[in-house]
Design a protein around this motif. Structure first.
Motif, mmCIF file in Angstrom:
data_model
loop_
_atom_site.group_PDB
_atom_site.id
_atom_site.type_symbol
_atom_site.label_atom_id
_atom_site.label_comp_id
_atom_site.label_asym_id
_atom_site.label_seq_id
_atom_site.Cartn_x
_atom_site.Cartn_y
_atom_site.Cartn_z
ATOM 1 N N PHE A 162 -31.286 -27.988 7.122
ATOM 2 C CA PHE A 162 -32.478 -26.713 7.367
ATOM 3 C C PHE A 162 -32.624 -26.134 6.413
ATOM 4 O O PHE A 162 -32.949 -25.234 5.706
ATOM 5 C CB PHE A 162 -31.916 -26.700 9.158
ATOM 6 C CG PHE A 162 -32.680 -25.415 9.083
ATOM 7 C CD1 PHE A 162 -33.952 -26.141 9.742
ATOM 8 C CD2 PHE A 162 -32.532 -24.592 9.345
ATOM 9 C CE1 PHE A 162 -35.126 -24.568 10.373
ATOM 10 C CE2 PHE A 162 -33.223 -23.329 9.844
ATOM 11 C CZ PHE A 162 -34.664 -23.666 10.386
ATOM 12 N N LEU A 163 -30.927 -24.894 5.976
ATOM 13 C CA LEU A 163 -30.792 -24.443 5.087
ATOM 14 C C LEU A 163 -31.725 -25.133 3.995
ATOM 15 O O LEU A 163 -31.898 -23.776 2.803
ATOM 16 C CB LEU A 163 -29.638 -23.853 5.024
ATOM 17 C CG LEU A 163 -28.808 -23.064 6.103
ATOM 18 C CD1 LEU A 163 -27.319 -22.886 5.963
ATOM 19 C CD2 LEU A 163 -29.806 -21.866 6.388
ATOM 20 N N LEU A 164 -30.870 -25.514 3.801
ATOM 21 C CA LEU A 164 -31.067 -26.402 2.376
ATOM 22 C C LEU A 164 -32.989 -26.652 2.304
ATOM 23 O O LEU A 164 -32.972 -26.642 0.525
ATOM 24 C CB LEU A 164 -30.570 -27.584 1.680
ATOM 25 C CG LEU A 164 -28.963 -27.973 1.589
ATOM 26 C CD1 LEU A 164 -28.542 -28.893 1.253
ATOM 27 C CD2 LEU A 164 -29.332 -26.638 0.567
ATOM 28 N N SER A 165 -34.139 -26.476 3.425
ATOM 29 C CA SER A 165 -34.601 -27.308 2.802
ATOM 30 C C SER A 165 -35.697 -25.868 3.288
ATOM 31 O O SER A 165 -37.012 -26.059 2.391
ATOM 32 C CB SER A 165 -35.254 -28.134 4.112
ATOM 33 O OG SER A 165 -34.524 -29.218 4.133
ATOM 34 N N THR A 166 -35.011 -24.571 4.260
ATOM 35 C CA THR A 166 -36.229 -23.788 4.006
ATOM 36 C C THR A 166 -35.613 -22.211 3.944
ATOM 37 O O THR A 166 -36.266 -21.373 3.404
ATOM 38 C CB THR A 166 -35.818 -23.198 6.156
ATOM 39 O OG1 THR A 166 -34.645 -22.980 6.083
ATOM 40 C CG2 THR A 166 -36.490 -24.661 6.867
ATOM 41 N N ALA A 167 -34.591 -22.265 3.528
ATOM 42 C CA ALA A 167 -33.877 -21.355 1.890
ATOM 43 C C ALA A 167 -33.685 -19.624 3.178
ATOM 44 O O ALA A 167 -34.078 -18.567 2.572
ATOM 45 C CB ALA A 167 -34.741 -20.989 0.714
ATOM 46 N N LEU A 168 -33.655 -20.039 4.047
ATOM 47 C CA LEU A 168 -33.936 -18.530 5.350
ATOM 48 C C LEU A 168 -32.494 -18.533 5.325
ATOM 49 O O LEU A 168 -31.751 -18.791 5.470
ATOM 50 C CB LEU A 168 -33.978 -19.457 6.571
ATOM 51 C CG LEU A 168 -35.454 -19.860 7.322
ATOM 52 C CD1 LEU A 168 -35.129 -20.564 8.226
ATOM 53 C CD2 LEU A 168 -36.428 -19.135 6.774
ATOM 54 N N ARG A 169 -32.367 -16.952 5.825
ATOM 55 C CA ARG A 169 -31.244 -16.377 5.621
ATOM 56 C C ARG A 169 -31.126 -16.803 7.219
ATOM 57 O O ARG A 169 -31.132 -16.966 7.302
ATOM 58 C CB ARG A 169 -31.922 -14.148 5.356
ATOM 59 C CG ARG A 169 -32.972 -14.142 4.375
ATOM 60 C CD ARG A 169 -33.103 -12.929 4.236
ATOM 61 N NE ARG A 169 -33.096 -12.127 3.108
ATOM 62 C CZ ARG A 169 -34.670 -12.318 2.756
ATOM 63 N NH1 ARG A 169 -35.765 -12.588 4.021
ATOM 64 N NH2 ARG A 169 -35.527 -11.451 2.075
ATOM 65 N N ALA A 170 -29.589 -15.657 6.816
ATOM 66 C CA ALA A 170 -28.649 -16.679 8.160
ATOM 67 C C ALA A 170 -29.097 -15.865 9.418
ATOM 68 O O ALA A 170 -29.318 -16.932 10.475
ATOM 69 C CB ALA A 170 -27.193 -15.658 7.904
ATOM 70 N N VAL A 245 -19.182 -21.097 9.633
ATOM 71 C CA VAL A 245 -19.523 -23.223 9.680
ATOM 72 C C VAL A 245 -19.418 -22.956 8.244
ATOM 73 O O VAL A 245 -18.919 -24.354 8.121
ATOM 74 C CB VAL A 245 -20.712 -23.563 10.945
ATOM 75 C CG1 VAL A 245 -21.274 -24.375 10.039
ATOM 76 C CG2 VAL A 245 -20.765 -22.949 12.009
ATOM 77 N N ILE A 246 -20.522 -22.218 7.463
ATOM 78 C CA ILE A 246 -20.595 -23.044 6.385
ATOM 79 C C ILE A 246 -19.132 -23.114 5.478
ATOM 80 O O ILE A 246 -19.350 -24.067 4.529
ATOM 81 C CB ILE A 246 -21.583 -21.714 5.547
ATOM 82 C CG1 ILE A 246 -23.221 -22.332 6.313
ATOM 83 C CG2 ILE A 246 -22.242 -22.835 3.746
ATOM 84 C CD1 ILE A 246 -23.785 -23.381 6.524
ATOM 85 N N ARG A 247 -18.944 -21.657 5.443
ATOM 86 C CA ARG A 247 -17.537 -21.517 4.999
ATOM 87 C C ARG A 247 -16.807 -22.514 5.220
ATOM 88 O O ARG A 247 -15.745 -23.236 3.828
ATOM 89 C CB ARG A 247 -16.787 -20.600 5.166
ATOM 90 C CG ARG A 247 -15.595 -19.844 4.163
ATOM 91 C CD ARG A 247 -15.311 -18.011 4.436
ATOM 92 N NE ARG A 247 -14.662 -18.106 5.828
ATOM 93 C CZ ARG A 247 -13.425 -18.778 6.262
ATOM 94 N NH1 ARG A 247 -12.645 -19.593 5.174
ATOM 95 N NH2 ARG A 247 -13.141 -18.568 7.353
ATOM 96 N N GLY A 261 -20.766 -18.587 1.772
ATOM 97 C CA GLY A 261 -21.572 -18.658 3.177
ATOM 98 C C GLY A 261 -23.025 -18.841 2.964
ATOM 99 O O GLY A 261 -23.393 -19.633 2.136
ATOM 100 N N PRO A 262 -23.715 -19.065 4.005
ATOM 101 C CA PRO A 262 -25.444 -19.979 3.746
ATOM 102 C C PRO A 262 -26.577 -19.100 3.013
ATOM 103 O O PRO A 262 -27.418 -19.994 2.504
ATOM 104 C CB PRO A 262 -26.013 -19.269 5.702
ATOM 105 C CG PRO A 262 -24.914 -18.217 5.764
ATOM 106 C CD PRO A 262 -23.264 -18.544 5.746
ATOM 107 N N HIS A 263 -26.135 -18.323 2.022
ATOM 108 C CA HIS A 263 -26.766 -16.552 0.897
ATOM 109 C C HIS A 263 -27.003 -18.565 -0.219
ATOM 110 O O HIS A 263 -27.216 -18.837 -0.506
ATOM 111 C CB HIS A 263 -26.267 -15.939 0.572
ATOM 112 C CG HIS A 263 -27.102 -15.192 0.838
ATOM 113 N ND1 HIS A 263 -28.136 -14.347 1.556
ATOM 114 C CD2 HIS A 263 -27.404 -13.894 -0.483
ATOM 115 C CE1 HIS A 263 -29.169 -13.860 1.129
ATOM 116 N NE2 HIS A 263 -28.790 -13.986 -0.500
#
Length: 302
Positions: A162-170, A245-247, A261-263
């Motif tokens: 999801f994060l790699l597709s959308t580049a949304l902030r946390a 989670v990401i860390r 992190g998610p960034h």
């Protein structure tokens, strides 16, 4: 003599037509056409009689020149994006013999390589580039996220995609609602970001397998939350929990970056978009950057 209107009308129709997986906004199209018009006026003032007379040097001069010296980097980026699209269209519609924008990019890449070999201490200090994952690291992260067949394992695998597709902030990711999933599947989601500003994020259709597995598990969790991602206890995931989670995923994968992190995945998504040919202005709109100069940092990562 070159007649701009004979090109601009068809160029605008091409930009507006079904030629792109992610359509351009009307504002982007208007900006590209306006910049190409200025370019055509410029080459006419230079006395060119035919489009085939355009050289890489001429394109470069137009991109970098300002009213009193060199144009700002943001202006150069916008001009380059417009010129690249224009010559994409010329090659598509008129089999134009060469692409000066691509040639200019290759020249810049070669100059950067030569400059890197020379070394030296002169020049301005470079701004720190955003850290990103390379493709091999992305594969390793995805494999690690799918390793455990648990609630957290299914969720984490879906989160990474999801994060790699959308580049949304946390905060944007953890407040994403189930009701907006149709938009996610089609690559068009509306997001309320920093400063309570709404933006439209458009991206290639994302992978579905990991998300569908997570949704299957999520339906069996006793939760009334309407957010897509939940904790093991069925509560909405917080931004701090997402960071953890990401860390931890990165630590388990053995990936060490200045950001953990998610960034990091947000930066990676932006660099992937550019590497796959997404327009710089589109990436700026997706990321919610107020200035295209900020977005242009990702060009140095290609």
């Amino acid at each position: 003599m070159i007649h701009p209107e004979s090109y601009l009308s068809d160029f605008q129709k091409w930009l507006s037509g079904p030629n792109f997986e992610i359509p351009y906004s009307s504002a982007s199209i208007k900006g590209y056409v306006a910049n190409v018009r200025r370019f055509l006026d410029y080459i006419d003032s230079e006395g060119l009689e035919e489009m085939e007379d355009i050289s890489v040097g001429l394109v470069k001069r137009w991109i970098v020149q300002g009213k009193s010296g060199i144009a700002p980097v943001s202006t150069q980026m916008v001009r380059y994006s417009a010129i690249r699209l224009f010559f994409d269209w010329l090659q598509y519609a008129h089999r134009f013999p060469f692409h000066p924008a691509q040639a200019l990019q290759e020249e810049k890449r070669q100059n950067r390589q030569v400059g890197g070999r020379r070394g030296g201490r002169g020049g301005n200090q470079q701004k720190r580039l955003p850290p990103v994952l390379d493709r091999e690291e992305i594969d390793r992260l995805r494999i690690e996220a799918k390793r455990h067949e648990t609630i957290a394992g299914y969720r984490d695998a879906a989160l990474v995609d999801f994060l790699l597709s959308t580049a949304l902030r946390a905060q944007e990711a953890v407040t994403f609602r189930l009701a907006d999933l149709n938009g996610y599947y089609t690559g068009r989601i509306r997001v309320i970001g920093k400063g309570n500003k709404e933006r439209l994020v458009r991206f290639p259709p994302p992978p579905k397998d990991s998300l569908e597995l997570w949704l299957y598990v999520r339906k069996r969790m006793p939760s009334t939350a309407d957010t897509l991602f939940l904790s093991d206890q069925g509560k909405p995931l917080s931004a701090a929990m997402l960071y953890m989670v990401i860390r931890r995923l990165l630590e388990r994968t053995g990936i060490h970056k200045p950001q953990a992190g998610p960034h990091l995945l947000r930066h990676t998504a932006a660099s992937l978009w550019l590497a796959e040919g997404m327009d710089l202005r589109r990436v700026q709109e997706n990321m919610g950057h107020s200035s295209i100069v900020v977005t242009s940092r990702y060009l140095h990562l290609l």
